[in-house]
Motif scaffolding. Structure first.
Motif, PDB file in Angstrom:
ATOM      1  N   ALA A  58       0.836  -1.207   0.000  1.00 24.19           N
ATOM      2  CA  ALA A  58       0.000   0.000   0.000  1.00 24.19           C
ATOM      3  C   ALA A  58       0.868   1.255   0.000  1.00 24.19           C
ATOM      4  O   ALA A  58       0.599   2.211  -0.746  1.00 24.19           O
ATOM      5  CB  ALA A  58      -0.931  -0.006   1.219  1.00 24.19           C
ATOM      6  N   PHE A  61       2.170   1.992  -3.407  1.00 24.83           N
ATOM      7  CA  PHE A  61       1.145   2.637  -4.237  1.00 24.83           C
ATOM      8  C   PHE A  61       0.963   4.099  -3.846  1.00 24.83           C
ATOM      9  O   PHE A  61       0.886   4.977  -4.708  1.00 24.83           O
ATOM     10  CB  PHE A  61      -0.201   1.903  -4.113  1.00 24.83           C
ATOM     11  CG  PHE A  61      -0.327   0.685  -4.976  1.00 24.83           C
ATOM     12  CD1 PHE A  61      -0.337   0.779  -6.361  1.00 24.83           C
ATOM     13  CD2 PHE A  61      -0.463  -0.571  -4.412  1.00 24.83           C
ATOM     14  CE1 PHE A  61      -0.478  -0.339  -7.172  1.00 24.83           C
ATOM     15  CE2 PHE A  61      -0.595  -1.704  -5.198  1.00 24.83           C
ATOM     16  CZ  PHE A  61      -0.601  -1.594  -6.583  1.00 24.83           C
ATOM     17  N   ILE A  62       0.886   4.369  -2.557  1.00 23.99           N
ATOM     18  CA  ILE A  62       0.680   5.737  -2.073  1.00 23.99           C
ATOM     19  C   ILE A  62       1.827   6.635  -2.504  1.00 23.99           C
ATOM     20  O   ILE A  62       1.616   7.744  -3.010  1.00 23.99           O
ATOM     21  CB  ILE A  62       0.513   5.745  -0.531  1.00 23.99           C
ATOM     22  CG1 ILE A  62      -0.803   5.083  -0.143  1.00 23.99           C
ATOM     23  CG2 ILE A  62       0.593   7.164   0.018  1.00 23.99           C
ATOM     24  CD1 ILE A  62      -0.924   4.730   1.331  1.00 23.99           C
ATOM     25  N   LYS A  66      -0.611   6.271  -6.784  1.00 27.12           N
ATOM     26  CA  LYS A  66      -1.510   5.322  -7.448  1.00 27.12           C
ATOM     27  C   LYS A  66      -2.506   4.678  -6.483  1.00 27.12           C
ATOM     28  O   LYS A  66      -3.077   3.648  -6.790  1.00 27.12           O
ATOM     29  CB  LYS A  66      -0.690   4.201  -8.120  1.00 27.12           C
ATOM     30  CG  LYS A  66       0.380   4.672  -9.047  1.00 27.12           C
ATOM     31  CD  LYS A  66      -0.183   5.162 -10.339  1.00 27.12           C
ATOM     32  CE  LYS A  66       0.958   5.504 -11.294  1.00 27.12           C
ATOM     33  NZ  LYS A  66       0.514   6.170 -12.471  1.00 27.12           N
ATOM     34  N   TRP A  67      -2.709   5.273  -5.324  1.00 24.33           N
ATOM     35  CA  TRP A  67      -3.553   4.660  -4.301  1.00 24.33           C
ATOM     36  C   TRP A  67      -5.021   4.906  -4.601  1.00 24.33           C
ATOM     37  O   TRP A  67      -5.511   6.028  -4.584  1.00 24.33           O
ATOM     38  CB  TRP A  67      -3.182   5.208  -2.934  1.00 24.33           C
ATOM     39  CG  TRP A  67      -3.834   4.495  -1.796  1.00 24.33           C
ATOM     40  CD1 TRP A  67      -4.650   5.051  -0.844  1.00 24.33           C
ATOM     41  CD2 TRP A  67      -3.722   3.107  -1.453  1.00 24.33           C
ATOM     42  NE1 TRP A  67      -5.041   4.089   0.045  1.00 24.33           N
ATOM     43  CE2 TRP A  67      -4.489   2.887  -0.310  1.00 24.33           C
ATOM     44  CE3 TRP A  67      -3.052   2.034  -2.021  1.00 24.33           C
ATOM     45  CZ2 TRP A  67      -4.608   1.640   0.298  1.00 24.33           C
ATOM     46  CZ3 TRP A  67      -3.157   0.789  -1.430  1.00 24.33           C
ATOM     47  CH2 TRP A  67      -3.930   0.611  -0.276  1.00 24.33           C
ATOM     48  N   THR A  68      -5.735   3.826  -4.895  1.00 23.13           N
ATOM     49  CA  THR A  68      -7.174   3.857  -5.146  1.00 23.13           C
ATOM     50  C   THR A  68      -7.793   2.646  -4.449  1.00 23.13           C
ATOM     51  O   THR A  68      -7.077   1.789  -3.924  1.00 23.13           O
ATOM     52  CB  THR A  68      -7.469   3.747  -6.664  1.00 23.13           C
ATOM     53  OG1 THR A  68      -6.984   2.477  -7.132  1.00 23.13           O
ATOM     54  CG2 THR A  68      -6.805   4.879  -7.444  1.00 23.13           C
ATOM     55  N   ALA A  71      -6.448  -0.336  -6.163  1.00 23.64           N
ATOM     56  CA  ALA A  71      -5.058  -0.607  -5.765  1.00 23.64           C
ATOM     57  C   ALA A  71      -5.027  -1.279  -4.398  1.00 23.64           C
ATOM     58  O   ALA A  71      -4.213  -2.174  -4.155  1.00 23.64           O
ATOM     59  CB  ALA A  71      -4.250   0.679  -5.747  1.00 23.64           C
ATOM     60  N   SER A  72      -5.924  -0.876  -3.513  1.00 23.93           N
ATOM     61  CA  SER A  72      -5.996  -1.481  -2.184  1.00 23.93           C
ATOM     62  C   SER A  72      -6.390  -2.954  -2.279  1.00 23.93           C
ATOM     63  O   SER A  72      -5.798  -3.807  -1.610  1.00 23.93           O
ATOM     64  CB  SER A  72      -6.998  -0.721  -1.312  1.00 23.93           C
ATOM     65  OG  SER A  72      -7.061  -1.275  -0.028  1.00 23.93           O
ATOM     66  N   ALA A  75      -3.421  -4.819  -3.709  1.00 21.48           N
ATOM     67  CA  ALA A  75      -2.388  -5.011  -2.679  1.00 21.48           C
ATOM     68  C   ALA A  75      -2.765  -6.164  -1.758  1.00 21.48           C
ATOM     69  O   ALA A  75      -1.914  -6.984  -1.386  1.00 21.48           O
ATOM     70  CB  ALA A  75      -2.197  -3.717  -1.883  1.00 21.48           C
ATOM     71  N   TYR A 114      -6.100  -4.260   5.625  1.00 27.41           N
ATOM     72  CA  TYR A 114      -6.909  -3.756   4.509  1.00 27.41           C
ATOM     73  C   TYR A 114      -8.067  -2.894   5.016  1.00 27.41           C
ATOM     74  O   TYR A 114      -8.285  -1.785   4.532  1.00 27.41           O
ATOM     75  CB  TYR A 114      -7.429  -4.941   3.686  1.00 27.41           C
ATOM     76  CG  TYR A 114      -8.462  -4.580   2.644  1.00 27.41           C
ATOM     77  CD1 TYR A 114      -8.081  -4.127   1.399  1.00 27.41           C
ATOM     78  CD2 TYR A 114      -9.827  -4.705   2.919  1.00 27.41           C
ATOM     79  CE1 TYR A 114      -9.030  -3.794   0.440  1.00 27.41           C
ATOM     80  CE2 TYR A 114     -10.776  -4.383   1.963  1.00 27.41           C
ATOM     81  CZ  TYR A 114     -10.375  -3.927   0.725  1.00 27.41           C
ATOM     82  OH  TYR A 114     -11.314  -3.585  -0.216  1.00 27.41           O
ATOM     83  N   ASN A 118      -8.544   1.088   4.420  1.00 27.05           N
ATOM     84  CA  ASN A 118      -9.710   1.563   3.699  1.00 27.05           C
ATOM     85  C   ASN A 118     -10.554   2.505   4.540  1.00 27.05           C
ATOM     86  O   ASN A 118     -11.124   3.454   4.018  1.00 27.05           O
ATOM     87  CB  ASN A 118     -10.526   0.381   3.180  1.00 27.05           C
ATOM     88  CG  ASN A 118      -9.891  -0.196   1.942  1.00 27.05           C
ATOM     89  OD1 ASN A 118     -10.025   0.368   0.856  1.00 27.05           O
ATOM     90  ND2 ASN A 118      -9.154  -1.264   2.092  1.00 27.05           N
ATOM     91  N   TYR A 121      -8.453   5.872   4.412  1.00 26.73           N
ATOM     92  CA  TYR A 121      -8.294   6.562   3.142  1.00 26.73           C
ATOM     93  C   TYR A 121      -9.565   6.697   2.320  1.00 26.73           C
ATOM     94  O   TYR A 121      -9.673   7.610   1.519  1.00 26.73           O
ATOM     95  CB  TYR A 121      -7.231   5.849   2.297  1.00 26.73           C
ATOM     96  CG  TYR A 121      -5.835   6.204   2.725  1.00 26.73           C
ATOM     97  CD1 TYR A 121      -5.208   7.341   2.240  1.00 26.73           C
ATOM     98  CD2 TYR A 121      -5.156   5.434   3.653  1.00 26.73           C
ATOM     99  CE1 TYR A 121      -3.929   7.685   2.651  1.00 26.73           C
ATOM    100  CE2 TYR A 121      -3.881   5.761   4.065  1.00 26.73           C
ATOM    101  CZ  TYR A 121      -3.276   6.893   3.551  1.00 26.73           C
ATOM    102  OH  TYR A 121      -2.028   7.227   3.962  1.00 26.73           O
TER     103      TYR A 121
END
Length: 123
Positions: A58, A61-62, A66-68, A71-72, A75, A114, A118, A121
């Motif tokens: 994660a 990605f952050i 690219k953190w969406t 993406a979560s 990951a 996770y 979530n 974010y």
């Protein structure tokens, strides 16, 4: 790619290599505690070990912007699949075992991380 991005992108890969290295040896090859609950302590590390893997993925990605939500999920899937691969790998290592319960612990660790990410974010 900036240095920081490169470092944070490499962290999960290096951590996966570290997991592979540790699981290639007997459970007490590197750390043997004097506690009577040594086995219990090491068993509980499955939860933490794969939660950390998810968090490092994660973070990669952050750091790369690219953190969406997708993406979560990706990951989490990577971390869970790697947990399964690691269990299969351990089945070939002397003095190691691969169990469904260990894979479930790996998955629970990923799931907790996770849901925490979530909630933070994507509230």
């Amino acid at each position: 790619m900036r240095f920081k991005q490169m470092v944070f992108t490499l962290f999960p890969i290096l951590y996966m290599i570290f997991i592979w290295f540790l699981s290639s040896h007997p459970a007490d090859a590197f750390v043997k505690t004097p506690f009577s609950f040594d086995h219990l302590l090491k068993e509980s590390l499955h939860l933490i070990e794969f939660a950390i893997l998810y968090l490092l993925i994660a973070l990669a990605f952050i750091t790369n912007g690219k953190w969406t939500k997708k993406a979560s999920i990706f990951a989490a899937i990577i971390a869970i699949v790697y947990g399964a691969i690691d269990e299969i790998h351990q089945s070939f290592v002397p003095y190691r075992s691969a169990t469904l319960i260990d894979f479930i612990k790996d998955t629970i660790g990923v799931a907790v991380a996770y849901f925490m990410m979530n909630k933070k974010y994507f509230k």
